[in-house]
Scaffold this motif. Structure first.
Motif, PDB file in Angstrom:
ATOM      1  N   ALA A  37      10.847   9.662   0.883  1.00 51.30           N
ATOM      2  CA  ALA A  37      10.427   9.220   2.267  1.00 51.30           C
ATOM      3  C   ALA A  37       9.671  10.109   3.094  1.00 51.30           C
ATOM      4  O   ALA A  37       9.256   9.796   4.286  1.00 51.30           O
TER       5      ALA A  37
ATOM      6  N   ARG B 109       6.730  12.544   4.497  1.00 45.80           N
ATOM      7  CA  ARG B 109       5.108  12.523   4.184  1.00 45.80           C
ATOM      8  C   ARG B 109       4.584  13.987   4.348  1.00 45.80           C
ATOM      9  O   ARG B 109       3.519  13.977   4.033  1.00 45.80           O
TER      10      ARG B 109
ATOM     11  N   SER C 141       5.310   1.496  -3.941  1.00 48.39           N
ATOM     12  CA  SER C 141       5.451   1.305  -2.525  1.00 48.39           C
ATOM     13  C   SER C 141       4.006   1.880  -1.912  1.00 48.39           C
ATOM     14  O   SER C 141       3.233   2.714  -2.051  1.00 48.39           O
ATOM     15  N   PHE C 142       3.747   0.975  -0.992  1.00 45.67           N
ATOM     16  CA  PHE C 142       2.490   1.353  -0.263  1.00 45.67           C
ATOM     17  C   PHE C 142       2.838   1.858   1.239  1.00 45.67           C
ATOM     18  O   PHE C 142       1.788   1.908   2.263  1.00 45.67           O
ATOM     19  N   VAL C 143       4.032   2.374   1.462  1.00 50.68           N
ATOM     20  CA  VAL C 143       4.374   2.895   2.975  1.00 50.68           C
ATOM     21  C   VAL C 143       3.382   3.942   3.166  1.00 50.68           C
ATOM     22  O   VAL C 143       3.028   4.075   4.431  1.00 50.68           O
ATOM     23  N   LYS C 144       3.033   4.925   2.621  1.00 48.48           N
ATOM     24  CA  LYS C 144       2.095   6.015   2.790  1.00 48.48           C
ATOM     25  C   LYS C 144       0.804   5.905   2.651  1.00 48.48           C
ATOM     26  O   LYS C 144      -0.309   6.382   3.209  1.00 48.48           O
ATOM     27  N   LYS C 145       0.309   4.789   1.516  1.00 48.76           N
ATOM     28  CA  LYS C 145      -0.966   4.709   1.424  1.00 48.76           C
ATOM     29  C   LYS C 145      -1.215   3.257   1.353  1.00 48.76           C
ATOM     30  O   LYS C 145      -1.594   2.616   0.335  1.00 48.76           O
ATOM     31  N   PRO C 146      -1.288   2.382   2.458  1.00 50.82           N
ATOM     32  CA  PRO C 146      -1.311   1.015   2.329  1.00 50.82           C
ATOM     33  C   PRO C 146      -3.040   0.778   2.124  1.00 50.82           C
ATOM     34  O   PRO C 146      -3.810   1.786   2.531  1.00 50.82           O
TER      35      PRO C 146
ATOM     36  N   PRO D  30      -0.715   2.871  -4.238  1.00 53.10           N
ATOM     37  CA  PRO D  30       0.467   2.940  -4.019  1.00 53.10           C
ATOM     38  C   PRO D  30       1.236   4.371  -4.777  1.00 53.10           C
ATOM     39  O   PRO D  30       0.724   4.692  -5.755  1.00 53.10           O
TER      40      PRO D  30
ATOM     41  N   ALA E 114       5.433  -4.358  -5.345  1.00 52.65           N
ATOM     42  CA  ALA E 114       4.897  -4.181  -3.875  1.00 52.65           C
ATOM     43  C   ALA E 114       3.397  -4.533  -3.599  1.00 52.65           C
ATOM     44  O   ALA E 114       2.678  -4.730  -4.491  1.00 52.65           O
TER      45      ALA E 114
ATOM     46  N   SER F 194      -0.102  -4.973  -0.584  1.00 49.01           N
ATOM     47  CA  SER F 194      -0.906  -4.577   0.753  1.00 49.01           C
ATOM     48  C   SER F 194      -1.855  -5.073   0.765  1.00 49.01           C
ATOM     49  O   SER F 194      -2.964  -5.309  -0.314  1.00 49.01           O
TER      50      SER F 194
END
Length: 1135
Positions: free
Chosen positions: A81, A83, A491-496, A515, A575, A577
């Motif tokens: 989680a 960055r 996961s696209f949380v950091k790089k959508p 992702p 996931a 995006s």
């Protein structure tokens, strides 16, 4: 050079003989270890190139690891989680290694420290490793003398028997453990000089001279200084260019004069010779007995320069990388002599410093590339010039040119991990996991020297801290890296996917889908909710999905506008995006550069893909901090593509490359720009503005302040403080580790720290280095000079002693303080003395006036009646601010008086025709009759019947009551008397004794000597004897003197027989060549030796030494006989 000596660095595979791969035979056997592909008529084949060649390259990688080519850069934050990688959890990383330490017996404590970073913070274990490689954990529970605070160990009252040895630091947190470099804790010792007076050194004026020190037994090493008796001051080569003190301990005079005649004292001080620290601020020292330099006056002539046989010389004799290496050169001859240095084929290293009138060339922190042939040039004026060369090879403890990097890899994949160290001699490698050595495991782990391959990565089995070690004769070093085997859903949380993108009609567009996922996912693209049905690896369709999952649209049309969604899926989940693509007629930057971080010396890639109509030409340029980048022949910058995305490569990124990069796309109609910041992660930049706060300066401390330099992407963990005085050449670490938080000044941007333990009245310069998880950065610029407040001297004079001198004198000596020990004001010395046994301070006497600063000697008249009396003496330094501490009390004897003892019962026995043994009754070594201590005896002798005899003397520094007088004339009467000696002189002459030498030994020598075989280990020797004349003692017999032919005659053995003409020599060995000579003997001694005869067990061998080469070792006896036969034949032919 054969091809079997080569191997691929990637995985350690050896290159076998394969002629078909090489361009030709010449390329196969050229020197060098670098294989390149060279174009031939039929294709590319192997050739060799020099390491410095700049040519295109091909990257080879296993198909099982080809995924790494398209894989985006991963750091500790990947799959978490976090960055910011600096905040993400990670394993330990050792950033300060302990330094080997030499303790002296008087040390009250000793300490060493290691520091590691990590999240969570590591815990430390310190282990002691004995000679059997057994490991014992150091803790207060094991020994109350130990104090362990984090990675710092302090040992109270260290003891050589219990504490000397090897120590290692282990840092550990929840991710694993790592080993630190081993440190060696040894104990230094310094014995005492011999108390036997040295023979005087005699030299002729206007010639060269040297005095050898002969230091006491010591470990590990000593430095040298010399003191003159007459002046009581140090020898100063900086003020007397014709004098040189070498690091070999000798005192040299390029040319000596009568003014140099004096007694000299050699002073040695314990030091380290391998970079280890000495665990005391005042290492022990010793002073020798005086060494007299006698100078015989002669007429001056102009001569030289001649470079001495001892020079050029290098210290240490076997230099190692990182040491200060000293090259010394000294020429003898008339002054003035000037010196200069050159290096063969290369300029002198940039780190060299010329010292001591250019006679010493210091290479500071020598590196392997500083090896070479150095030449010393000495000249007097412009007409006379000489030179002499010395080749030095800088060896090296291993250091990593390619350290391990951290690995964040997918579950089930394959990893090849490599480290590479430079060292001389060549290092050997070993691998460790969590501090435990590992070896190959069939089917799972393969280790080949510096390469490790792991198959089918599993987080349970393979996660942890790994280390590669490199070892040679100078020690073992480690490099570490963390292995994270990752398994998690996309996961696209950091790089959508970009929410809004633009593309030009007729141009190309790339939509990035990147992702975080492990293992690598499969991708699906939808436009406006409809699956585009794309396949991986399609290279022909107008709209296609690239190998890395990105979407590429060629020849963009208005119909390509819309909402695009990327879906990623692996075995752990999926996931999605989405973003909107707008199509426009303008030129646009479709993929703009993004903020990017890169480690120093690595490569960064800044994306910039333009979308423009194919009918419109455009130009793409880059700016750095507002200035255009010249891409032509640029080592660091080049345009290229990565994963089908265009951009700018920043290669071998340095800290200076951090900043704002702007991509500019221009057509004749419009222009588009996009900017991103590149952060170069590395050790912190140099702190700025280092100074000492004047309000905090005391006699022994001051507070220094500084401003933080460039952070270079990571927070500062700690600072290191170094200092040096005005007169010192090298920096000394004063504070090796102080946490960043402990230096913060509230409500200020400054940092500060108090620096204790400084010398009073001395000017200091300081510099500060900052450190983060990537290492220690460059030091700041040195501060100005700040002087501590003056004070009374804080140290006492050392080496207090004395003795000797004229009758009635009490002579005191000591080692003067160095200028930095004065306390800021010129010192003088107060000497105190009192009779041994006196009590109370009132018994101490002192001179009326103090002794000047540069003098280390004082003579006090105590009266002849107090000869050889014990005194307690001490010395104290004093300046205008007060008195310093007293030295330790030393016991010194006043000067001796002439002995009143007389030797008795003198007698003499004849030894042979040239020597007589004189004996006498021993004299008790008692103060009352010796007026001191018995030093020896002197025998005086002269020819009895000479009307004007010349008296000769021989003295022995021993208490033995006898002495052999040699060099006498045969059959001559001599008169002998004896005197006793002490340092004041000689006692009264004894009664006389007369004795006559024997007549001559046999003058003639035996002839017609023959050697015959006799037995398995013996030979029979026959000869013609001799007769003696009227002036010779009667013949008693003969001696056969024999020895191995390649040994010296001094190793010979004798076979002694009576008046016969033959004898047998037993105990001989096969395959050896011997020599023998036969002589007669009598009471007059051994006669003249006969001719040299060569023989073996087989009998006599005829040899003409003028034409024969004798080789008589057991391995060479056969060739010896061949040489002999050939030479005898040649001799006969020539006759």
């Amino acid at each position: 050079m054969a091809t079997g000596d080569l191997q691929w660095k990637g995985d350690g595979t050896r290159i076998q003989q394969a002629d078909q791969y090489w361009l030709n035979v010449q390329e196969m056997f050229k020197p060098g270890l670098h294989i390149v592909y060279t174009y031939a008529v039929t294709g590319y084949l192997w050739g060799r190139e020099a390491e410095s060649s700049q040519i295109p390259y091909i990257c080879e990688i296993s198909m099982n690891e080809a995924y790494r080519i398209t894989q985006t850069h991963r750091d500790y934050d990947y799959g978490t989680a976090f960055r910011d990688p600096a905040l993400a959890p990670r394993g330990p990383d050792m950033i300060i290694q302990p330094v080997s330490l030499v303790a002296v017996s008087t040390a009250a404590s000793a300490s060493f420290e290691c520091v590691a970073t990590g999240n969570p913070a590591p815990t430390y274990t310190i282990v002691f490793i004995d000679n059997e490689n057994n490991r014992t954990v150091i803790s207060p529970e094991a020994d109350s003398r130990y104090t362990v605070t984090n990675g710092k160990v302090t040992i109270q009252y260290p003891d050589e028997r219990n504490d000397s040895g090897t120590y290692q630091c282990i840092a550990e947190n929840s991710f694993g453990a790592i080993l630190g470099n081993t440190m060696h804790f040894t104990f230094g010792s310094l014995g005492s000089f011999s108390n036997v007076d040295r023979e005087p050194v005699t030299a002729f004026s206007h010639e060269s001279a040297q005095i050898n020190c002969v230091p006491p037994i010591h470990k590990p090493a000593v430095t040298y200084q010399w003191l003159r008796w007459r002046t009581g001051s140090y020898v100063r080569p900086d003020l007397t260019p014709y004098i040189f003190i070498s690091r070999n301990g000798k005192l040299y005079f390029s040319v000596v004069s009568k003014e140099d005649e004096d007694e000299y004292f050699c002073i040695v001080e314990l030091t380290s010779n391998n970079g280890a620290a000495i665990g005391t601020n005042q290492p022990p020292s010793r002073t020798s007995r005086p060494i007299l330099l006698n100078v015989i006056q002669q007429v001056e002539t102009l001569w030289g320069p001649e470079i001495g046989n001892d020079f050029p010389a290098v210290f240490p004799a076997r230099p190692v990388r990182g040491q200060n290496v000293y090259l010394e050169c000294l020429a003898y001859g008339s002054m003035t002599i000037e010196y200069s240095w050159t290096r063969q084929l290369l300029p002198l290293p940039t780190t060299v410093k010329s010292l001591d009138h250019n006679r010493v060339l210091m290479i500071e922190g020598a590196q392997i590339e500083d090896s070479g042939t150095y030449t010393c040039h000495a000249s007097r004026g412009s007409s006379v010039r000489v030179s002499k060369s010395l080749t030095i090879n800088i060896e090296a403890k291993p250091f990593f040119s390619f350290p391990l990097g951290d690995q964040h890899v997918d579950i089930g994949s394959q990893l090849t991990w490599r480290c590479e160290a430079k060292a001389l001699p060549t290092p050997t490698y070993a691998w460790y996991k969590n501090g435990v050595r590992i070896t190959s495991v069939p089917g799972e782990i393969t280790i080949a020297k510096n390469v490790m391959l792991i198959n089918n990565l599993d987080p349970v089995k393979h996660n942890g801290m790994y280390q590669c070690s490199a070892t040679n004769v100078y020690g073992e070093v480690f490099t570490e890296g963390q292995l994270r085997v990752l398994a998690f859903p996309p996961s696209f949380v950091k790089k959508p996917v970009e929410e809004r993108m633009f593309a030009a009609i007729g141009g190309n567009a790339t939509i990035i889908c990147d992702p975080e996922a492990a293992p690598f996912p499969t991708f699906t693209w939808r436009k406006n909710g409809v699956d585009l049905g794309l396949n991986h690896g399609d290279t022909t369709s107008r709209v296609r999905m690239l190998q890395n999952g990105n979407l590429f649209i060629q020849n963009v049309g208005q119909g390509d506008a819309g909402a695009y969604m990327c879906s990623a899926e692996n075995t752990y989940g999926s996931a999605s995006s989405a973003g909107v693509l707008d199509v426009t007629s303008s030129t646009v930057i479709n993929i703009a550069p993004q903020p990017t971080s890169v480690h120093v010396n690595n490569t960064a890639f800044l994306t910039c893909t333009a979308s423009a109509s194919t009918d419109i030409e455009f130009v793409q340029t880059w700016n750095y901090n507002g200035k255009s980048i010249d891409l032509k022949d640029n080592l660091h910058y080049s345009l290229g593509t990565s994963q089908n995305v265009q951009g700018l490569y920043v290669r071998l990124a340095q800290l200076k490359h951090a900043g704002d990069y702007e991509c500019v796309v221009m057509t004749t109609m419009d222009i588009s720009r996009a900017t991103a910041r590149l952060t170069v992660l590395g050790p912190p930049g140099p702190p700025a503005g280092v100074y000492a706060d004047p309000t905090t300066i005391t006699t022994t401390s001051m507070r220094i302040k500084w401003s933080v330099g460039a952070l270079n992407g990571l927070p500062i963990d700690f600072y290191m403080i170094e200092g040096k005085t005005e007169k010192e050449h090298t920096w000394t670490v004063i504070i090796p580790f102080i946490s960043d938080v402990d230096t913060i000044v509230p409500t200020s941007d400054k940092h500060n720290v108090d620096v204790p333990g400084l010398k009073s009245g001395v000017g200091y310069m300081f510099r500060v280095s900052a450190a983060n998880s990537l290492g220690i950065g460059q030091p700041s610029k040195p501060s100005d000079i700040f002087q501590t407040l003056p004070a009374a001297p804080s140290v006492a004079p050392k080496e207090v002693g004395g003795g000797g001198g004229s009758v009635g004198d009490l002579t005191l000596t000591w080692m003067p303080l160095t200028e930095e020990e004065w306390g800021g004001s010129v010192v003088s010395y107060i000497v105190y003395w009192r009779r041994l046994g006196s009590v109370g301070d009132s018994a101490w006497a002192r001179p009326k006036y103090d002794i000047p600063a540069d003098v280390g000697k004082y003579v006090q008249t105590v009266g002849q009646e107090l000869y050889y009396t014990q005194y307690e003496v001490k010395v104290q330094a004093v300046n205008s601010f007060g008195k310093g501490p007293n030295s330790t009390i030393a016991i010194v004897y006043s000067a001796e008086d002439l002995p009143i003892a007389v030797t008795t019962n003198v007698r003499a026995w004849r030894e042979n025709c040239t020597s007589i043994l004189v004996m006498w009754d021993p004299i008790p070594d008692e103060r009352e009759i010796m007026r001191g201590r018995l030093m020896g005896y002197q025998v005086n002798y002269f020819e009895r019947n000479d009307s004007e005899p010349i008296i000769n003397s021989i003295s022995w520094r021993t208490s033995d009551p006898q002495g052999l007088v040699i060099g006498l004339l045969p059959y001559t009467w001599y008169t002998f008397d004896v005197q006793v000696l002490n340092t004041a002189g000689m006692g009264q002459i004894s009664e006389k004794f007369h004795q006559r030498t024997y007549q001559n030994a046999p003058i003639l020598y035996p002839t017609e000597v023959y050697v015959h075989s006799h037995g398995v280990n013996s030979v029979l020797v026959k000869w013609r004897g001799v007769s003696t004349g009227v002036y010779e003692e009667p013949l008693q017999g003969f001696k056969i003197r024999y020895w191995l032919s390649n040994d010296d005659i001094r190793t010979a053995k004798d076979v002694v027989v009576g008046k016969v003409d033959e004898a047998v020599i037993y105990g001989l060995e096969k395959n050896n060549l011997y020599k023998l000579r036969v002589l007669g003997y009598s009471q007059g001694g051994d006669g003249n030796l006969g001719d040299t005869i060569y023989f073996t067990l087989g009998g006599m061998v005829y040899v003409d030494p003028s034409v024969s080469e004798i080789r008589a070792s057991s391995q060479q006896i056969k060739s010896f006989f061949l040489v002999l036969v050939l030479n005898v034949v040649l001799t006969l032919v020539m006759i």
